[in-house]
Scaffold this motif. Sequence first.
Motif, PDB file in Angstrom:
ATOM      1  N   SER A   1     -48.637   8.254   6.400  1.00 47.83           N
ATOM      2  CA  SER A   1     -48.969   7.162   7.267  1.00 47.83           C
ATOM      3  C   SER A   1     -49.116   5.645   6.794  1.00 47.83           C
ATOM      4  N   PHE A   2     -49.670   5.490   5.612  1.00 45.22           N
ATOM      5  CA  PHE A   2     -49.738   4.001   5.143  1.00 45.22           C
ATOM      6  C   PHE A   2     -48.814   3.779   4.310  1.00 45.22           C
ATOM      7  N   GLY A   3     -47.795   4.698   3.961  1.00 42.86           N
ATOM      8  CA  GLY A   3     -46.665   4.643   2.868  1.00 42.86           C
ATOM      9  C   GLY A   3     -45.616   3.573   3.415  1.00 42.86           C
ATOM     10  N   ASP A   4     -44.445   3.846   2.644  1.00 44.11           N
ATOM     11  CA  ASP A   4     -43.221   2.892   2.765  1.00 44.11           C
ATOM     12  C   ASP A   4     -42.486   3.250   3.925  1.00 44.11           C
ATOM     13  N   SER A   5     -41.230   2.484   4.017  1.00 45.27           N
ATOM     14  CA  SER A   5     -40.291   2.775   5.262  1.00 45.27           C
ATOM     15  C   SER A   5     -38.855   2.947   4.903  1.00 45.27           C
ATOM     16  N   MET A   6     -38.167   3.542   5.780  1.00 44.64           N
ATOM     17  CA  MET A   6     -36.732   3.604   5.530  1.00 44.64           C
ATOM     18  C   MET A   6     -35.990   3.314   6.922  1.00 44.64           C
ATOM     19  N   ILE A   7     -34.736   2.727   6.772  1.00 47.02           N
ATOM     20  CA  ILE A   7     -34.061   2.644   8.162  1.00 47.02           C
ATOM     21  C   ILE A   7     -32.924   3.230   7.780  1.00 47.02           C
ATOM     22  N   ILE A   8     -32.420   4.226   8.690  1.00 44.63           N
ATOM     23  CA  ILE A   8     -31.243   4.962   8.738  1.00 44.63           C
ATOM     24  C   ILE A   8     -30.277   4.289   9.702  1.00 44.63           C
ATOM     25  N   ILE A   9     -29.208   3.719   9.172  1.00 44.08           N
ATOM     26  CA  ILE A   9     -28.169   3.174  10.121  1.00 44.08           C
ATOM     27  C   ILE A   9     -26.810   3.715  10.119  1.00 44.08           C
TER      28      ILE A   9
END
Length: 340
Positions: free
Chosen positions: A332-340
């Motif tokens: 929940s409070f972690g990092d992110s990714m964007i899949i493009i």
Amino acid sequence: MDIDLFDFNLPDRLIAQKPLENRESSKLMVVNRKEDSVVHSEFFNVVNYMEKDDVLVLNDTRVVPARIYGVSRYGGKIEFLLVKNIEGRIWEVMCKPGKRASIGKKFHFGNGEIEATVIGIKPDGNRIVELIYDGNIYDVLNRNGDIPIPPYIKEVLYDKERYQTVYSDKMGSIAAPTAGLHFTKELLCRIKNKGVKIVYVTLHVGLGTFMHVKTKNINDHFMHSEYYEISDYTAEVINFAKSRGNKIISVGTTTVRVLETVFTRNGKCIGDKGYTDIFIKPGYKFKVIDSLITNFHLPKSTLIILISAFYNREKILTIYEKAILNNYRFFSFGDSMIII
């Protein structure tokens, strides 16, 4: 497919226990499906992966202070988690200890501001209760309830707004749409100033979104239904963008589920509301979204299954291995990714 195919080992130290001071300073992993490449960045750079006239779709649900503590007429303590409003003052709740909540039992919460009577028991053990209170239930819960922080977060969260997105608006969730927690109002302004259209859907997040799949075969998993809304305006913006070849960028798996549900049912995006139990798994053909912003998810969850459907199961697990090696923060409070 076997659920064990979606398992991975995660060190406890990488389970984020508190939000970063600045929401948009989290790590961002950029996953390019066409190039099979991974770039490590920071979330404030997410705007670089959007173009003018693309559409960014956000889930504007707001987390309800749905955990309440009370007592029976005999003094026995009870904890309720309001899972879903069935109709009017009838709610489905999780309770503990469950043995105290037999049919007909009455409880009161918040110095008597809320009273509850158990009127049914579901096969999964959840109770159906009738609540008695004065005024608006969400006002009452704001005075008496706690935000239901996920059990893997052990540290006390003193600022409860950090478990809400900055654009949260419509009360109804018992868990945050966590991909949106990285956005600040300033970042949203920069995205808008680039010419990206920002629109909203609503999906009230329930327990089923984050639960482990417990069946051996994922096709045997039962998805809980969740309430969604999409406005005529949001649908029109999405349809127009798709007709012109612009990208639809979903913030979070909850947003994906709304868009794919509506398109699957109607052949296009339309203003709509209802309940969805869509389970997106490998083999699914995506109809709306082109890019996905998402957090790093629990093993054996419907969420990691969904992103495996959007890209590739083996490659997603490899990406998760890279995230672990690079000390990305999870959940929940972690990092992110964007899949493009």
